[in-house]
Structure formats: structure tokens, C-alpha cells
Design an enzyme around this catalytic site. Sequence first.
Site, mmCIF file in Angstrom:
data_model
loop_
_atom_site.group_PDB
_atom_site.id
_atom_site.type_symbol
_atom_site.label_atom_id
_atom_site.label_comp_id
_atom_site.label_asym_id
_atom_site.label_seq_id
_atom_site.Cartn_x
_atom_site.Cartn_y
_atom_site.Cartn_z
ATOM 1 N N GLY A 249 41.204 67.754 23.287
ATOM 2 C CA GLY A 249 41.161 67.248 24.664
ATOM 3 C C GLY A 249 39.895 66.435 24.918
ATOM 4 N N ASP A 250 38.783 66.907 24.407
ATOM 5 C CA ASP A 250 37.504 66.191 24.593
ATOM 6 C C ASP A 250 37.552 64.843 23.877
ATOM 7 O OD1 ASP A 250 36.876 68.697 25.602
ATOM 8 O OD2 ASP A 250 36.038 69.356 23.686
HETATM 9 N N1 LIG Z 1 49.143 69.972 17.342
HETATM 10 C C1 LIG Z 1 48.976 68.696 17.707
HETATM 11 N N2 LIG Z 1 49.673 67.714 17.094
HETATM 12 C C2 LIG Z 1 49.539 66.417 17.462
HETATM 13 N N3 LIG Z 1 48.693 65.997 18.443
HETATM 14 C C3 LIG Z 1 47.977 66.926 19.095
HETATM 15 C C4 LIG Z 1 48.064 68.323 18.766
HETATM 16 N N4 LIG Z 1 47.243 69.006 19.578
HETATM 17 C C5 LIG Z 1 46.644 68.075 20.363
HETATM 18 N N5 LIG Z 1 47.070 66.824 20.088
HETATM 19 C C6 LIG Z 1 46.659 65.555 20.732
HETATM 20 O O1 LIG Z 1 45.423 65.771 21.406
HETATM 21 C C7 LIG Z 1 45.590 65.671 22.832
HETATM 22 C C8 LIG Z 1 44.734 66.686 23.549
HETATM 23 O O2 LIG Z 1 45.138 67.998 23.142
HETATM 24 P P1 LIG Z 1 45.324 69.230 24.143
HETATM 25 O O3 LIG Z 1 46.343 68.914 25.159
HETATM 26 O O4 LIG Z 1 45.540 70.424 23.268
HETATM 27 O O5 LIG Z 1 43.905 69.267 24.851
HETATM 28 P P2 LIG Z 1 43.079 70.509 25.453
HETATM 29 O O6 LIG Z 1 44.032 71.591 25.842
HETATM 30 O O7 LIG Z 1 42.183 69.964 26.481
HETATM 31 O O8 LIG Z 1 42.256 70.928 24.142
HETATM 32 P P3 LIG Z 1 40.737 71.457 23.950
HETATM 33 O O9 LIG Z 1 40.361 72.251 25.173
HETATM 34 O O10 LIG Z 1 40.785 72.291 22.700
HETATM 35 O O11 LIG Z 1 39.868 70.257 23.765
HETATM 36 C C9 LIG Z 1 47.090 65.826 23.063
HETATM 37 O O12 LIG Z 1 47.499 65.238 24.287
HETATM 38 C C10 LIG Z 1 47.661 65.152 21.820
HETATM 39 O O13 LIG Z 1 47.643 63.737 21.962
HETATM 40 O O1 LIG Z 2 33.852 77.789 27.352
HETATM 41 P P1 LIG Z 2 34.213 76.352 27.654
HETATM 42 O O2 LIG Z 2 33.035 75.530 28.046
HETATM 43 O O3 LIG Z 2 35.364 76.217 28.594
HETATM 44 O O4 LIG Z 2 34.779 75.737 26.274
HETATM 45 C C1 LIG Z 2 33.928 75.619 25.176
HETATM 46 C C2 LIG Z 2 34.730 75.162 23.979
HETATM 47 O O5 LIG Z 2 35.764 76.073 23.633
HETATM 48 O O6 LIG Z 2 35.328 73.916 24.314
HETATM 49 C C3 LIG Z 2 35.229 73.001 23.238
HETATM 50 C C4 LIG Z 2 36.578 72.447 22.916
HETATM 51 O O7 LIG Z 2 37.109 71.773 24.027
HETATM 52 C C5 LIG Z 2 34.583 73.758 22.089
HETATM 53 O O8 LIG Z 2 33.736 72.914 21.355
HETATM 54 C C6 LIG Z 2 33.835 74.884 22.773
HETATM 55 O O9 LIG Z 2 33.628 76.000 21.956
#
Ligand SMILES: Nc1ncnc2c1ncn2[C@@H]1O[C@H](COP(=O)(O)OP(=O)(O)OP(=O)(O)O)[C@@H](O)[C@H]1O
Ligand SMILES: O=P(O)(O)OC[C@@]1(O)O[C@H](CO)[C@@H](O)[C@@H]1O
Length: 308
Positions: A249-250
Amino acid sequence: MITTITLNPAIDCIIKVKKLQPGTLNRAVEEAVFPGGKGVNVSLVLSELGMDTCCCGFLAGATGKAYEAMLEERGLKQQFQFVTNGFTRINTKVSAMEETEINGAGPVPGWEDVDRLCQVIQSLADGDFLVLSGNVPSSIKGAYEYILKNMPEGKVKPVVDVTGEELKKTLPYHPFLIKPNLEELGDLFGVRIKTEEEVKHYAGELQSAGARNVLVSMGALGMLLLTEDARAFFAEGVKGEAANTVGAGDSAVAGFLAGWEQSHDWEKALRLAAAAGTATAFTYGTADGAAIRRVEGQIQIRMLEALD
Ligand SMILES: Nc1ncnc2c1ncn2[C@@H]1O[C@H](COP(=O)(O)OP(=O)(O)OP(=O)(O)O)[C@@H](O)[C@H]1O
Ligand SMILES: O=P(O)(O)OC[C@@]1(O)O[C@H](CO)[C@@H](O)[C@@H]1O
């Protein structure tokens, strides 16, 4: 320059085990450590995409020193401040059949620390992006709203990636971009979102509450963008084997900002956002620039009906 704030960064320790067995000793088959925390992940990917970025926030204790050294090793510009209470957390991410995360609590900054941080960011140039991302320590609840309130009006373009009340409180400051994932979007309205129409509807509600552009990430399904000029796009997910999705997501936030700065074109920004998220999901830690550019050509974008 894109400045990121991470109030509670973490050393991310990614451990791969064949099978996670609770209640017994598990041994890693692979392990790696990264300087993590949402804002820092955004900065790492921005710098991979050739953007000028600086990260700031709070560190503490011996793990804070180690964290600083990790940033230095990555060549990242930083203005972190040390707080006196506690130590920088270590977040454990276990990759097995599924992903399991244990995030630490982190140090206990006070409001005087937030005031020092506000001083640091007063020097941002007009029109700079300021990314506020990740968990807010309970000792300084409401810190993102406080930081935005203390910036001269219109000076920076805020980008906010945080959940619940902390996000809601920033909406009156008209963030340029917010990036909830599907679950977080549903939680904001107390609903479980099932259809694309519903994603568009609730993203639109966040625009009505003040957000300019809303990027909703949906893991392997892809991501939906609602723009301030009432356009909507969907980037389809790319099939492949996820290594560890932490930071996907980041990376999407970083890709979006880099794409927007480089083109001022919504579709190009969304394409780079999806490429960066996908490339990170397919690797351990955040993806490098070459991996992101390789995925970029595989991203399919559909234009959706605009909101009524
Ligand atoms: N398993 C996967 N396969 C393909 N693309 C993925 C996958 N997981 C994530 N992505 C890509 O990355 C983007 C961001 O992922 P996600 O929606 O999981 O973000 P998040 O929940 O904010 O994750 P995080 O908090 O770990 O950063 C998705 O919209 C997609 O484009
Ligand atoms: O505890 P928070 O701040 O919600 O999330 C922190 C965290 O899970 O978010 C990043 C992935 O998005 C990781 O690098 C980190 O460990």
C-alpha cells in the site's frame, strides 16, 4: 521535494518459515530486516523512482540508532528526532502459507516532540507534498490534525494514509490523496463493501468530506481511483506469486505521487501506483525501481462511469 512523516517507524523483521506452528519453536528458512513504517516505505520507493524525498518522525533508544544506520545505508535523506521514552519498535512479519504480523507498540512521544516536528516541517517549500502515514502513538492522539492545523494554510499538499478517526480528522484539510484499503474504507462507514459500485460510492463520500483524490487499494484485486475532477479508473490486479505484501500500500502511494509529479496524468499516476504496489507484493521488502518499471507494462486500466 516530498516529505514523509512516520510517527512510529519500525525495524521490520521478515521471517519465512515452512509452516507456522504456534506454541513451539519455529526456525526461519529465510530472514531479512528493513527500515519500515509506512512513511519511510513511501520514501524508499519514491527514491527508487528518482524522486527527491526526506523522511521524518520519531526514533528512540538503541533500536532507534540501528534504524538511523539502516536509513543511512539506504542513502535516504532523513530528519528523525530522538525522543527520550522507550525504544523504536521491531515489527515481526512471518511469511508461511499466510502472512502473520506482530507490530510493536513503540516509544511514547509527547506533544513537545510534535511541536519540534512541526518546526522541522515549517521549512517545506510552498506546494510540497507532506505524507502523513501510519499509526499514531496513543500519547499523541490527533497528531496529524494538529500538524496540519499548524502549517500555514495552503502551504503543503497533504497525503494521508491512516485509519479511522485519525483519517476523518484530517479531511477538513483537503488532503490531495488518501489511500484506504477496502477493509479500512468499509470500517469508516461500518459496512462490508462487496461491489465496485460500493467502493466508488464510499470513496465519493470521503471526497464529500474533504478528500481531493481517493485511491482504494484492494490487494490482489487491484485498485480504484476517484479523482477530484470526478473521473474514476480501475487498475486490475496482476497475477503472480506474492512473496510478502508488507508495504504494498505504501509503495502504491509512492508510485502515485511519482507518477503524478512526472506526468500530471491520472491514468499514468494510477499505473505507476499499481506497478509499485504489485512489485512490492512480489518481493521481500519494498521493490526497487527496475522491478516497478518491469511490472508497469502489465497494468491494465479501465475507465469507470463517473459518480452521479
Ligand atoms: N497479492 C497481490 N498480488 C498482486 N498485487 C498485489 C497483491 N497485494 C497487493 N498488491 C498490489 O498492491 C496494492 C496495495 O496493496 P494492499 O491493498 O494490500 O495495500 P495495504 O492493505 O495498504 O497494504 P500495506 O498496509 O501492507 O502496505 C494493491 O492495490 C495491488 O495493486
Ligand atoms: O503499526 P502501523 O504504523 O499501522 O504499521 C506499521 C507497518 O506494519 O506498516 C508498514 C507496511 O505498511 C510496515 O513497514 C510496518 O511494520
